[in-house]
Design a protein around this motif. Structure first.
Motif, PDB file in Angstrom:
ATOM      1  N   SER A   1      22.543  30.526   7.675  1.00 56.72           N
ATOM      2  CA  SER A   1      22.684  31.139   9.002  1.00 56.72           C
ATOM      3  C   SER A   1      23.803  30.440   9.743  1.00 56.72           C
ATOM      4  O   SER A   1      24.066  29.269   9.492  1.00 56.72           O
ATOM      5  CB  SER A   1      21.385  30.986   9.787  1.00 56.72           C
ATOM      6  OG  SER A   1      20.378  31.735   9.164  1.00 56.72           O
ATOM      7  N   PRO A   2      24.458  31.080  10.657  1.00 53.60           N
ATOM      8  CA  PRO A   2      24.304  32.487  10.977  1.00 53.60           C
ATOM      9  C   PRO A   2      25.107  33.357  10.013  1.00 53.60           C
ATOM     10  O   PRO A   2      26.090  32.905   9.416  1.00 53.60           O
ATOM     11  CB  PRO A   2      24.873  32.581  12.386  1.00 53.60           C
ATOM     12  CG  PRO A   2      25.931  31.527  12.431  1.00 53.60           C
ATOM     13  CD  PRO A   2      25.430  30.414  11.537  1.00 53.60           C
ATOM     14  N   ILE A   3      24.698  34.596   9.885  1.00 54.84           N
ATOM     15  CA  ILE A   3      25.440  35.582   9.104  1.00 54.84           C
ATOM     16  C   ILE A   3      26.461  36.191  10.052  1.00 54.84           C
ATOM     17  O   ILE A   3      26.114  36.610  11.161  1.00 54.84           O
ATOM     18  CB  ILE A   3      24.488  36.650   8.525  1.00 54.84           C
ATOM     19  CG1 ILE A   3      23.502  35.984   7.541  1.00 54.84           C
ATOM     20  CG2 ILE A   3      25.270  37.768   7.856  1.00 54.84           C
ATOM     21  CD1 ILE A   3      22.393  36.885   7.048  1.00 54.84           C
ATOM     22  N   ALA A   4      27.712  36.222   9.636  1.00 51.05           N
ATOM     23  CA  ALA A   4      28.796  36.679  10.516  1.00 51.05           C
ATOM     24  C   ALA A   4      28.678  38.173  10.823  1.00 51.05           C
ATOM     25  O   ALA A   4      28.542  38.992   9.918  1.00 51.05           O
ATOM     26  CB  ALA A   4      30.144  36.391   9.861  1.00 51.05           C
TER      27      ALA A   4
ATOM     28  N   LEU B   1      36.620  30.760   5.553  1.00 48.88           N
ATOM     29  CA  LEU B   1      36.605  30.866   4.090  1.00 48.88           C
ATOM     30  C   LEU B   1      37.582  29.862   3.470  1.00 48.88           C
ATOM     31  O   LEU B   1      37.263  29.206   2.473  1.00 48.88           O
ATOM     32  CB  LEU B   1      36.952  32.299   3.671  1.00 48.88           C
ATOM     33  CG  LEU B   1      36.719  32.668   2.220  1.00 48.88           C
ATOM     34  CD1 LEU B   1      35.252  32.512   1.840  1.00 48.88           C
ATOM     35  CD2 LEU B   1      37.164  34.108   1.982  1.00 48.88           C
ATOM     36  N   ARG B   2      38.745  29.734   4.078  1.00 47.54           N
ATOM     37  CA  ARG B   2      39.740  28.788   3.551  1.00 47.54           C
ATOM     38  C   ARG B   2      39.275  27.335   3.672  1.00 47.54           C
ATOM     39  O   ARG B   2      39.665  26.501   2.852  1.00 47.54           O
ATOM     40  CB  ARG B   2      41.071  28.969   4.264  1.00 47.54           C
ATOM     41  CG  ARG B   2      41.817  30.191   3.785  1.00 47.54           C
ATOM     42  CD  ARG B   2      43.250  30.210   4.312  1.00 47.54           C
ATOM     43  NE  ARG B   2      43.985  31.284   3.712  1.00 47.54           N
ATOM     44  CZ  ARG B   2      44.489  32.314   4.381  1.00 47.54           C
ATOM     45  NH1 ARG B   2      44.339  32.399   5.696  1.00 47.54           N
ATOM     46  NH2 ARG B   2      45.150  33.260   3.752  1.00 47.54           N
TER      47      ARG B   2
ATOM     48  N   LEU C   1      30.481  32.831  -3.080  1.00 49.45           N
ATOM     49  CA  LEU C   1      29.831  34.136  -3.173  1.00 49.45           C
ATOM     50  C   LEU C   1      29.813  34.757  -1.782  1.00 49.45           C
ATOM     51  O   LEU C   1      29.282  34.162  -0.839  1.00 49.45           O
ATOM     52  CB  LEU C   1      28.403  33.973  -3.709  1.00 49.45           C
ATOM     53  CG  LEU C   1      27.555  35.238  -3.822  1.00 49.45           C
ATOM     54  CD1 LEU C   1      28.185  36.256  -4.768  1.00 49.45           C
ATOM     55  CD2 LEU C   1      26.144  34.875  -4.288  1.00 49.45           C
ATOM     56  N   LEU C   2      30.400  35.930  -1.648  1.00 49.01           N
ATOM     57  CA  LEU C   2      30.476  36.633  -0.369  1.00 49.01           C
ATOM     58  C   LEU C   2      29.601  37.882  -0.426  1.00 49.01           C
ATOM     59  O   LEU C   2      29.848  38.786  -1.227  1.00 49.01           O
ATOM     60  CB  LEU C   2      31.929  37.008  -0.047  1.00 49.01           C
ATOM     61  CG  LEU C   2      32.176  37.887   1.173  1.00 49.01           C
ATOM     62  CD1 LEU C   2      31.527  37.345   2.434  1.00 49.01           C
ATOM     63  CD2 LEU C   2      33.678  38.087   1.375  1.00 49.01           C
ATOM     64  N   VAL C   3      28.570  37.919   0.417  1.00 44.70           N
ATOM     65  CA  VAL C   3      27.616  39.029   0.471  1.00 44.70           C
ATOM     66  C   VAL C   3      27.970  39.898   1.679  1.00 44.70           C
ATOM     67  O   VAL C   3      27.865  39.462   2.824  1.00 44.70           O
ATOM     68  CB  VAL C   3      26.171  38.493   0.587  1.00 44.70           C
ATOM     69  CG1 VAL C   3      25.179  39.656   0.654  1.00 44.70           C
ATOM     70  CG2 VAL C   3      25.856  37.562  -0.586  1.00 44.70           C
TER      71      VAL C   3
ATOM     72  N   ALA D   1      27.592  30.206  -0.504  1.00 40.22           N
ATOM     73  CA  ALA D   1      27.474  31.638  -0.233  1.00 40.22           C
ATOM     74  C   ALA D   1      27.638  31.872   1.264  1.00 40.22           C
ATOM     75  O   ALA D   1      27.219  31.051   2.076  1.00 40.22           O
ATOM     76  CB  ALA D   1      26.116  32.152  -0.695  1.00 40.22           C
ATOM     77  N   VAL D   2      28.272  32.980   1.588  1.00 35.28           N
ATOM     78  CA  VAL D   2      28.420  33.411   2.981  1.00 35.28           C
ATOM     79  C   VAL D   2      28.096  34.896   3.041  1.00 35.28           C
ATOM     80  O   VAL D   2      28.204  35.601   2.035  1.00 35.28           O
ATOM     81  CB  VAL D   2      29.837  33.138   3.548  1.00 35.28           C
ATOM     82  CG1 VAL D   2      30.122  31.660   3.632  1.00 35.28           C
ATOM     83  CG2 VAL D   2      30.903  33.823   2.715  1.00 35.28           C
ATOM     84  N   GLY D   3      27.688  35.351   4.214  1.00 32.02           N
ATOM     85  CA  GLY D   3      27.345  36.756   4.364  1.00 32.02           C
ATOM     86  C   GLY D   3      27.908  37.346   5.634  1.00 32.02           C
ATOM     87  O   GLY D   3      28.253  36.630   6.574  1.00 32.02           O
ATOM     88  N   THR D   4      27.987  38.679   5.637  1.00 30.51           N
ATOM     89  CA  THR D   4      28.422  39.406   6.823  1.00 30.51           C
ATOM     90  C   THR D   4      27.466  40.557   7.089  1.00 30.51           C
ATOM     91  O   THR D   4      26.751  41.016   6.194  1.00 30.51           O
ATOM     92  CB  THR D   4      29.850  39.984   6.669  1.00 30.51           C
ATOM     93  OG1 THR D   4      29.861  40.952   5.610  1.00 30.51           O
ATOM     94  CG2 THR D   4      30.877  38.900   6.414  1.00 30.51           C
TER      95      THR D   4
END
Length: 188
Positions: free
Chosen positions: A73-76, A93-94, A13-15, A50-53
């Motif tokens: 954390s951390p959010i990129a 991501l890969r 999941l990419l936020v 999940a990851v976020g930017t």
């Protein structure tokens, strides 16, 4: 050609850029935050990373707390509109070894769309819940979803994503996810 279907084992999941200064301009702000938080909660229950930017956090501020507390954390931080333009993002991501990306956030016609196009070019399957992405203008949102669909992304909904991840009422987390669905509908 087989119909693309989500798998919790293959998904991430990419936020994208759910930051307060941008949120204030979104007419669907409460629903967007509710749907993104719902997907983050479902992902946590089901073992979907999940990851976020954040887009230029120095100028646009941090991720809204309701979302940030659910993200690792951390959010990129980034200045490129596409998340893939952030240093090391695509490599990171890969390393998750998951070929499906559920893309949520804002704005649908800018950062979400450009990220989706780059991910599709990088051979990821991209799923975009229409109710978990936003734009300042309803027209931009609608056109972005049509363009994403034509480009090969799968346009879906937050609830459909959660139930595809569950897959079966016999899944041990089915009842917990169902409670999230009910809570989300009562809040909206």
């Amino acid at each position: 050609m087989p119909v693309p279907r989500l798998s919790r084992e293959r998904s991430v999941l990419l936020v994208v850029d759910v930051q307060d200064r941008l949120l204030a301009k979104m007419p669907t702000c409460p629903a967007l935050v509710r749907n993104v938080a719902f997907l983050l909660d479902a992902a946590a229950l089901l073992g979907v990373p999940a990851v976020g930017t954040e887009q230029y956090p120095k100028g646009l501020g941090p991720t809204t707390p309701e979302v940030a507390q659910r993200l690792p954390s951390p959010i990129a931080a980034k200045t490129a509109f596409s998340c893939c333009g952030a240093s090391g993002f695509l490599t990171e991501l890969r390393t998750l070894r998951r070929g499906q990306v559920v893309l949520v956030g804002m704005e649908a016609h800018v950062c979400v769309a450009q990220t989706a196009f780059d991910l599709l070019d990088s051979e990821f399957e991209v799923f975009v819940p229409a109710d978990a992405v936003a734009s300042r203008s309803a027209f931009d949102h609608e056109v972005a979803l049509r363009r994403l669909d034509r480009a090969g992304a799968v346009v879906t909904t937050a609830e459909a994503v959660a139930f595809e991840w569950v897959g079966d009422a016999a899944h041990p987390q089915f009842k917990a996810v169902s409670k999230l669905v009910i809570a989300r509908s009562e809040a909206g």
